[in-house]
Scaffold this active site. Structure first.
Site, PDB file in Angstrom:
ATOM      1  N   ASP A 181       0.893  -1.123  -0.119  1.00  0.00           N
ATOM      2  CA  ASP A 181       0.014   0.037  -0.154  1.00  0.00           C
ATOM      3  C   ASP A 181       0.745   1.068   0.092  1.00  0.00           C
ATOM      4  OD1 ASP A 181      -2.971   0.425   1.120  1.00  0.00           O
ATOM      5  OD2 ASP A 181      -1.677   2.072   1.120  1.00  0.00           O
ATOM      6  N   ILE A 182       0.434   2.258  -0.783  1.00  0.00           N
ATOM      7  CA  ILE A 182       1.499   3.280  -0.942  1.00  0.00           C
ATOM      8  C   ILE A 182       1.413   4.322   0.144  1.00  0.00           C
ATOM      9  CG2 ILE A 182      -0.295   4.874  -2.218  1.00  0.00           C
ATOM     10  CD1 ILE A 182       2.959   4.573  -3.702  1.00  0.00           C
ATOM     11  N   ASN A 230     -12.995  -2.825   2.923  1.00  0.00           N
ATOM     12  CA  ASN A 230     -13.948  -1.800   2.817  1.00  0.00           C
ATOM     13  C   ASN A 230     -14.781  -2.269   1.882  1.00  0.00           C
ATOM     14  OD1 ASN A 230     -12.744  -0.369   5.209  1.00  0.00           O
ATOM     15  ND2 ASN A 230     -11.226   0.545   3.611  1.00  0.00           N
ATOM     16  N   GLN A 241     -14.675   2.595   1.329  1.00  0.00           N
ATOM     17  CA  GLN A 241     -14.039   2.090  -0.069  1.00  0.00           C
ATOM     18  C   GLN A 241     -13.585   3.327  -0.819  1.00  0.00           C
ATOM     19  OE1 GLN A 241     -15.656  -0.575  -3.084  1.00  0.00           O
ATOM     20  NE2 GLN A 241     -14.313  -1.879  -2.524  1.00  0.00           N
ATOM     21  N   HIS A 251     -10.631  -5.439  -2.320  1.00  0.00           N
ATOM     22  CA  HIS A 251      -9.184  -5.741  -2.089  1.00  0.00           C
ATOM     23  C   HIS A 251      -9.097  -5.839  -0.519  1.00  0.00           C
ATOM     24  CE1 HIS A 251      -9.716  -1.367  -2.131  1.00  0.00           C
ATOM     25  NE2 HIS A 251      -8.971  -1.356  -0.949  1.00  0.00           N
ATOM     26  N   PHE A 252      -8.186  -6.953  -0.152  1.00  0.00           N
ATOM     27  CA  PHE A 252      -7.958  -7.325   1.483  1.00  0.00           C
ATOM     28  C   PHE A 252      -6.732  -6.491   1.843  1.00  0.00           C
ATOM     29  CE2 PHE A 252     -10.338 -10.938   2.419  1.00  0.00           C
ATOM     30  CZ  PHE A 252     -11.074 -11.471   1.241  1.00  0.00           C
ATOM     31  N   HIS A 253      -6.833  -5.654   2.743  1.00  0.00           N
ATOM     32  CA  HIS A 253      -5.759  -4.720   3.561  1.00  0.00           C
ATOM     33  C   HIS A 253      -5.351  -5.824   4.400  1.00  0.00           C
ATOM     34  CE1 HIS A 253      -6.940  -0.719   2.352  1.00  0.00           C
ATOM     35  NE2 HIS A 253      -7.916  -1.008   2.334  1.00  0.00           N
TER      36      HIS A 253
HETATM   37  P1  AMP Z   1      -9.740   1.453   0.340  1.00  0.00           P
HETATM   38  O1  AMP Z   1     -10.110   2.795   0.919  1.00  0.00           O
HETATM   39  O2  AMP Z   1     -10.188   0.305   1.197  1.00  0.00           O
HETATM   40  O3  AMP Z   1     -10.578   1.430  -1.149  1.00  0.00           O
HETATM   41  O4  AMP Z   1      -8.538   1.455   0.138  1.00  0.00           O
HETATM   42  C1  AMP Z   1      -7.587   1.805  -0.820  1.00  0.00           C
HETATM   43  C2  AMP Z   1      -6.164   1.669  -0.573  1.00  0.00           C
HETATM   44  O5  AMP Z   1      -5.422   1.757  -1.781  1.00  0.00           O
HETATM   45  C3  AMP Z   1      -5.483   2.789   0.407  1.00  0.00           C
HETATM   46  O6  AMP Z   1      -4.920   2.244   1.394  1.00  0.00           O
HETATM   47  C4  AMP Z   1      -4.344   3.479  -0.603  1.00  0.00           C
HETATM   48  O7  AMP Z   1      -3.366   3.850   0.277  1.00  0.00           O
HETATM   49  C5  AMP Z   1      -4.074   2.571  -1.401  1.00  0.00           C
HETATM   50  N1  AMP Z   1      -3.502   3.018  -2.888  1.00  0.00           N
HETATM   51  C6  AMP Z   1      -4.053   3.952  -3.779  1.00  0.00           C
HETATM   52  N2  AMP Z   1      -3.266   4.015  -4.598  1.00  0.00           N
HETATM   53  C7  AMP Z   1      -2.408   3.354  -4.630  1.00  0.00           C
HETATM   54  C8  AMP Z   1      -1.230   3.059  -5.453  1.00  0.00           C
HETATM   55  N3  AMP Z   1      -0.933   3.516  -6.670  1.00  0.00           N
HETATM   56  N4  AMP Z   1      -0.322   2.076  -5.178  1.00  0.00           N
HETATM   57  C9  AMP Z   1      -0.736   1.331  -3.810  1.00  0.00           C
HETATM   58  N5  AMP Z   1      -1.499   1.736  -3.021  1.00  0.00           N
HETATM   59  C10 AMP Z   1      -2.538   2.500  -3.331  1.00  0.00           C
END
Ligand code: AMP
Length: 148
Positions: free
Chosen positions: A28-29, A84, A91, A97-99
């Site tokens: 995760d970025i 989420n 979300q 996606h799974f965190h």
């Molecule tokens: P959600 O809020 O559950 O949809 O989580 C989306 C996740 O994607 C967040 O934790 C962001 O930090 C992550 N994210 C968004 N853009 C990128 C990216 N380019 N590379 C890696 N993670 C990302």
């Protein structure tokens, strides 16, 4: 096309942890704790309900493997596994996606501060300095090696 599909297509850089025919895992970025990984199906659907059952099972298997590799490779003790599951559940990327968020013990205050920061900055474009990218690359390598 979701940002995750763009990552899988190679249009946006990522720090890869795992890839197979059905799903991928990358850092995760904007991590909620050091080593935070996302496990994402190649199939672009927004919610768990839209996934075929066998793919849902596969994603959970890979999530469990990623968590074990975080513990082995990074020395974490446990992890949050979080979905989420829809826009009203915070979300931000409509691609299920799974965190997998490692916890290291005695890290309540640091982790809670990072979670608040993470939520506060979700709407902003992610910022990636060279040092942050290097840190993500190093963590990805440690997790990847522990998975193999
Ligand atoms: P959600 O809020 O559950 O949809 O989580 C989306 C996740 O994607 C967040 O934790 C962001 O930090 C992550 N994210 C968004 N853009 C990128 C990216 N380019 N590379 C890696 N993670 C990302």
């Amino acid at each position: 096309m979701s940002i995750f599909s763009q990552i899988m297509a190679g249009e946006i850089p990522a720090n890869w942890v795992y890839q197979d025919a059905l799903c991928v895992a990358f850092m995760d970025i904007n991590p909620m704790s050091p080593g935070h990984v996302l496990v994402v199906p190649r199939l672009e659907v927004a919610t768990l309900e839209e996934l075929p059952g066998d793919l849902r099972t596969h994603l959970l298997d890979i999530t469990v493997r990623v968590a074990a590799a975080q513990r082995q490779g990074l020395g974490s003790l446990a992890q949050h596994v979080l979905v989420n599951d829809g826009k009203a559940a915070s979300q931000t990327v409509p691609h299920v996606h799974f965190h997998v968020i490692p916890r290291y013990g005695r890290d309540q205050i640091a982790t809670m501060s990072r979670i608040i920061w993470h939520v506060a900055t979700l709407m902003l474009p992610p910022s990636v300095s060279a040092s942050k990218r290097a840190r993500l690359a190093s963590q990805a390598e440690q997790i990847k090696q522990a998975m193999s």
